[in-house]
Design an enzyme around this catalytic site. Structure first.
Site, short mmCIF file in Angstrom:
data_model
loop_
_atom_site.label_atom_id
_atom_site.label_comp_id
_atom_site.label_asym_id
_atom_site.label_seq_id
_atom_site.Cartn_x
_atom_site.Cartn_y
_atom_site.Cartn_z
CG HIS A 472 -2.23 -0.67 0.91
ND1 HIS A 472 -3.03 -1.24 1.87
CD2 HIS A 472 -2.86 -0.88 -0.26
CE1 HIS A 472 -4.09 -1.76 1.30
NE2 HIS A 472 -4.01 -1.56 0.01
CD GLU A 709 -27.15 4.18 -17.95
OE1 GLU A 709 -26.17 3.84 -17.25
OE2 GLU A 709 -28.20 4.67 -17.46
CG ASP A 733 -25.55 -0.12 -17.06
OD1 ASP A 733 -25.44 -1.30 -16.68
OD2 ASP A 733 -25.50 0.85 -16.28
CB CYS A 780 -20.55 9.62 -19.59
SG CYS A 780 -22.10 8.79 -19.28
C1 PEP Z 1 -22.55 3.42 -18.01
O1 PEP Z 1 -23.40 2.54 -17.81
O2 PEP Z 1 -21.79 3.44 -19.00
C2 PEP Z 1 -22.39 4.51 -17.04
C3 PEP Z 1 -21.63 5.56 -17.31
O3 PEP Z 1 -23.00 4.37 -15.85
P1 PEP Z 1 -22.40 3.41 -14.66
O4 PEP Z 1 -21.10 2.86 -15.15
O5 PEP Z 1 -22.27 4.29 -13.48
O6 PEP Z 1 -23.48 2.38 -14.56
MG MG Z 2 -24.82 2.80 -16.17
#
Ligand code: PEP
Ligand code: MG
Length: 854
Positions: A472, A709, A733, A780
């Site tokens: 660590h 998603e 997702d 994202c």
């Molecule tokens: C995704 O599903 O790509 C996303 C950005 O949300 P999370 O990873 O927080 O589910």
């Molecule tokens: Mg997601």
């Protein structure tokens, strides 16, 4: 079931815990309750029970009621530092008291002058099923008046938690056996993850391997099983919620795998920005020449500085204790103090430091260690002796394993040992260890807390005779960007204090007596590195355009204020995804509007003028909340999660929306709804936002976005986009739902690829809808930081990428080398390919032709 009343322990002004200027209390980390600003200096018992903690400094007292509930009164903030000055205990630990009995006298003037605040939390430490109700409204209160009631109290005669053997008749049992595929087996991180999951259930869960069994709530016991990749692990649980407990532990192993594969992809999504710098290990190097020591590279880099040693004091403990009640109480109080202190340190550090402190807190609360310590105390030992021997026993178990990674956890245990021993002695580890200018720390070993206490501005490198490259302390050094060599051997003991040395942690050597030209050369190398780094970072601050001038925004995904600071430093143009879940999970009660507002406002302040896209809580499913009674689901990924949970719990959603709408400057905040499947969900949330905006008096509608998603959302993007201002594609997702492959499934990890042509077609549908409507479409999910994906996403029409902060400079650099027309051609070709492998090959070929060979 009955109700327990908690009474005011003194006269004063009653307020809320939010008014206590200490994040530990205000954040309800130690429990829920109220706070009083006292006007008298006599503290009486707020309820009947046994005094289980009353430290020598007498600044706090804990009472355990007959029902096993712990009530803590902590006089003021930072009053432990008074070392007892102004306080006078009138009872002893172990004493039985009635409500109203005098416990502590304190001198209001002395304490007020020496403390940060007199605001005194009176709280109930968290316990399953307890609810606080009838909380007193802010205002004057007299000693003995009711402050609040505790409902859900079970009447019982013993203070030990019910064990499986006492469980009710309908007790269930469940089990599951699997092969552990984690690269490093059940090392500290997965062990901590599993222990946390086990603690969330009433069932008694255990893990077995190699013929040994461990309490699943004990990190130390799990590590000591020595489970390695390929070993068989059996998970067993008994108790009413045994099946859920076993399912959660299996999911925990999958989560660990997910974290492991994310960490393996450098700056990919899910990797803490600073921990991604953990260096590869190199073989020890032989002595290259006189005055040169060979070591193992823990963190690469070059430094020139002066050899510096720090002193580590041995903490003496008496073997025999006074009376066991007192020793137990002192140990408990010391652990409370250490916890508060570590949490304070964690709040000031980055993601890596927080993770390491989280592991130390697990050790501090480890049931196996604590049980062993309590047994020793019962046998007549002092608290310090008992704690040290319990920790040393765990250390011996780890040292007996062949796994070097697990042996590296010994330092963490030693760190926790010394924290508690110092707290028992009424001391704390110094927060700041001074260093001379340009110090190269030379030591046999170094504890994580020692490193964080060193003056970073003066520390240029670390050289250890022992230590491990994946310890660590090495991970922390990587996060702090300090070159580090380990395993240099006992030769470093001969280096004179203050001698000038050259640390070449790229080559794995330490020059102990370099000549002047070598020093000059090394200094020049350090200088040119600094300049190169400064250039990349400076370029990252500039607006990003593709080679043909097309504007592409590069944002960052954030979880907290430290990430926000890192994002700004790395040139992010805003926050493309604030995962607000971090505020909701791992707590006993929902965060209040004020707490949420404060957290969001801090992040907005760190972002300055940059926009902040705040995602509404994405909880439910595999992110359950303790205070939200969701039914157990057979398939949580397809159940109540994201916007579905929010709509099912309008109060939670309204509180979050109110907090988000009150963040200033208002125009910088945009809201994003997770897990959308149709327009009705958007309209329902928009309706609530409209209502709240009218209520708060906000004239300009907040910008609203929908996450893409689910395949449904992608296919209906042209309809959805009419109801929102922008779309943001959550590729993590979207990939899982398109391919029908769990994003955390260990055996499918290699196939859940967002560059699958089917996923790309859905991205194309969403991006096309955005282009037709003239609205922004962002990505994202983790794919945005994948260099092979970047030209494809731009080619499909995506114009904003949001990635982990550390990835921003590299992504900007890459975008500047791309022409959108080339990207478009590539994307069109790839949409018709048959597999993600073919897509990757085409993208790699294009990048290579541009000279991007990374
Ligand atoms: C995704 O599903 O790509 C996303 C950005 O949300 P999370 O990873 O927080 O589910
Ligand atoms: Mg997601």
């Amino acid at each position: 079931m009955s109700i327990l009343q908690i009474l005011a322990p003194f006269d004063g002004w009653c307020g809320t815990l939010d008014e206590v200027p200490d994040p530990v209390f205000a954040g309800r980390m130690l429990g829920d309750g109220v706070a009083i600003d006292p006007t008298t200096g006599i503290l009486v018992a707020p309820c009947a029970g046994e005094i289980v903690a009353l430290p020598a400094s007498a600044h706090a007292v804990s009472i355990r009621t007959a029902q096993g509930i712990d009530v803590l009164v902590h006089i003021g903030v930072d009053t432990v530092q008074l070392g007892g000055r102004g306080f006078d205990a009138r009872v002893r630990p172990g004493a039985g008291v009635r409500a109203g009995d005098e416990l502590i006298r304190f001198d209001l003037d002395v304490v007020a002058r020496g403390a940060k605040s007199l605001m005194t939390p009176i709280l109930v430490t968290p316990m399953d099923g307890l609810r606080l109700q009838q909380r007193r409204a802010p205002g004057l209160v007299s000693s003995g008046e009711v402050l609040f009631e505790i409902a859900g109290v079970e009447t019982r005669t013993t203070t030990t938690p019910p064990r499986a053997a006492n469980a009710p008749k309908e007790e269930a049992a469940a089990g599951h056996t699997l092969i552990v595929t984690l690269r490093h087996g059940l090392h500290a991180r997965p062990a901590a993850l599993l222990a946390q999951r086990a603690k969330a259930f009433g069932a008694q869960a255990s893990l077995s391997a190699h013929g040994r069994t461990a309490n699943a709530r004990s990190v130390v016991a799990i590590m000591a099983l020595g489970v390695r990749q390929g070993d068989e692990l059996s998970i067993q649980a008994s108790g009413a919620d045994a099946p859920q407990s076993v399912a959660s532990l299996v999911a925990g192993i999958q989560e660990a795998l997910r974290m492991e594969s994310a960490a393996g992809h450098g700056a990919a999504e899910g990797t803490a920005p600073d921990s991604s710098k953990t260096a590869p290990t190199a073989a020890p190097r032989p002595l290259a020449a006189a005055g040169v020591l060979g070591g193992v590279i823990a963190v690469p880099g070059i430094a020139v500085g002066r050899a510096t040693r720090i002193e580590r004091r041995e903490i003496a403990v008496a073997e025999h204790g006074a009376d066991s009640g007192r020793e137990r109480a002192e140990l408990e109080q010391a652990r409370i103090n250490v916890r508060m202190r570590l949490e304070r340190v964690a709040a000031t550090g980055g993601a890596t430091r927080r993770e390491i402190i989280a592991a130390h807190l697990e050790f501090l609360d480890d049931p196996q260690v604590n049980e062993a310590a309590h047994e020793s105390i019962a046998a007549g030992k002092s608290a310090g002796f008992a704690w040290r021997s319990a920790i040393r026993r765990s250390i011996s178990a780890l040292q007996a394993l062949e796994d070097s990674r697990l042996r590296e956890r010994v330092d963490d245990l030693l760190d926790v040992e010394s924290h508690v021993l110092l707290a028992l002695a009424g001391e704390a580890r110094p927060m700041n260890i001074p260093l001379p200018e340009r110090a190269v720390l030379v030591a046999d070993d170094l504890l994580p807390s020692e490193l964080t206490a060193l003056d970073r501005a003066r520390l240029v490198a670390i050289c250890l005779s022992g230590g491990g490259a994946t310890s660590h302390v090495a991970i922390l050094a990587a996060a702090m960007d300090i070159p580090m060599l380990v395993g240099l051997g006992s030769g470093i003991r001969d280096i004179a204090d203050g001698a000038t040395v050259i640390v070449d942690a790229d080559a794995g050597t330490l020059q102990t007596a370099p000549a002047a030209p070598a020093i000059e050369q090394a200094r020049a190398a350090v200088e040119s590195r600094l300049m190169r780094r400064a250039k990349t970072l400076a370029e990252a601050q500039i607006e990003c355009r593709a080679l043909d001038g097309t504007r592409v925004e590069v944002f960052a995904n954030l979880g907290n204020v430290t990430d926000a600071a890192a994002a700004v430093a790395h040139g992010a143009e805003g926050c493309g995804l604030l995962r607000t879940e971090f505020l909701f999970i791992d707590r006993e009660t929902a965060p209040t509007e004020a707490e949420q507002l404060a957290a969001y406002q801090d992040i907005a302040a760190a972002l300055g003028p940059r926009p902040m896209i705040l995602r509404l809580m994405d909880v439910g499913g595999d992110k359950p909340l303790r205070y939200l009674p969701l039914p157990a689901e057979d398939n949580p990924a397809l159940g109540l999660r994201g916007v579905r949970t929010a709509l099912a719990h309008p109060d939670l959603m309204r509180t979050q929306l109110r907090a988000a709408l009150r963040v200033r400057p208002a125009g910088n905040v945009r809201l994003l709804i997770p897990m959308i499947t149709d327009a009705a969900e958007i309209l329902a949330v928009r309706g609530v936002i409209d209502e709240l905006e009218a209520e708060i008096g906000i004239a300009d509608r907040v910008e609203l976005g929908a996450m893409i998603e689910t395949p449904a959302a992608a296919l209906m993007a042209s309809g959805l986009i009419r109801e929102v201002d922008f779309l943001s594609i959550g590729s993590n997702d979207l990939t899982q739902y398109t391919l029908a492959m769990d994003r955390g499934h260990p055996e499918l990890a290699g196939r859940t690829d967002a560059l699958h042509p089917a996923v790309l077609k859905l991205v194309a549908a969403a991006a096309g809808a955005g282009a037709a409507a003239g609205k922004m479409v962002a990505v994202c999910g983790g794919v945005a930081a994948d260099r092979l994906a970047v030209p494809l996403l731009l080619g499909l029409g995506v114009r904003e990428l949001s990635v982990v902060p550390a990835a921003v400079p590299a992504i900007k650099r890459q975008i500047r080398s791309l022409r959108i027309n080339d990207c478009r051609e590539l994307a069109l070709r790839c949409l018709d390919l048959a597999s993600p492998g073919e897509v990757r090959a085409q993208a790699a070929e294009m990048l290579e032709s541009l000279g991007d060979m990374q």
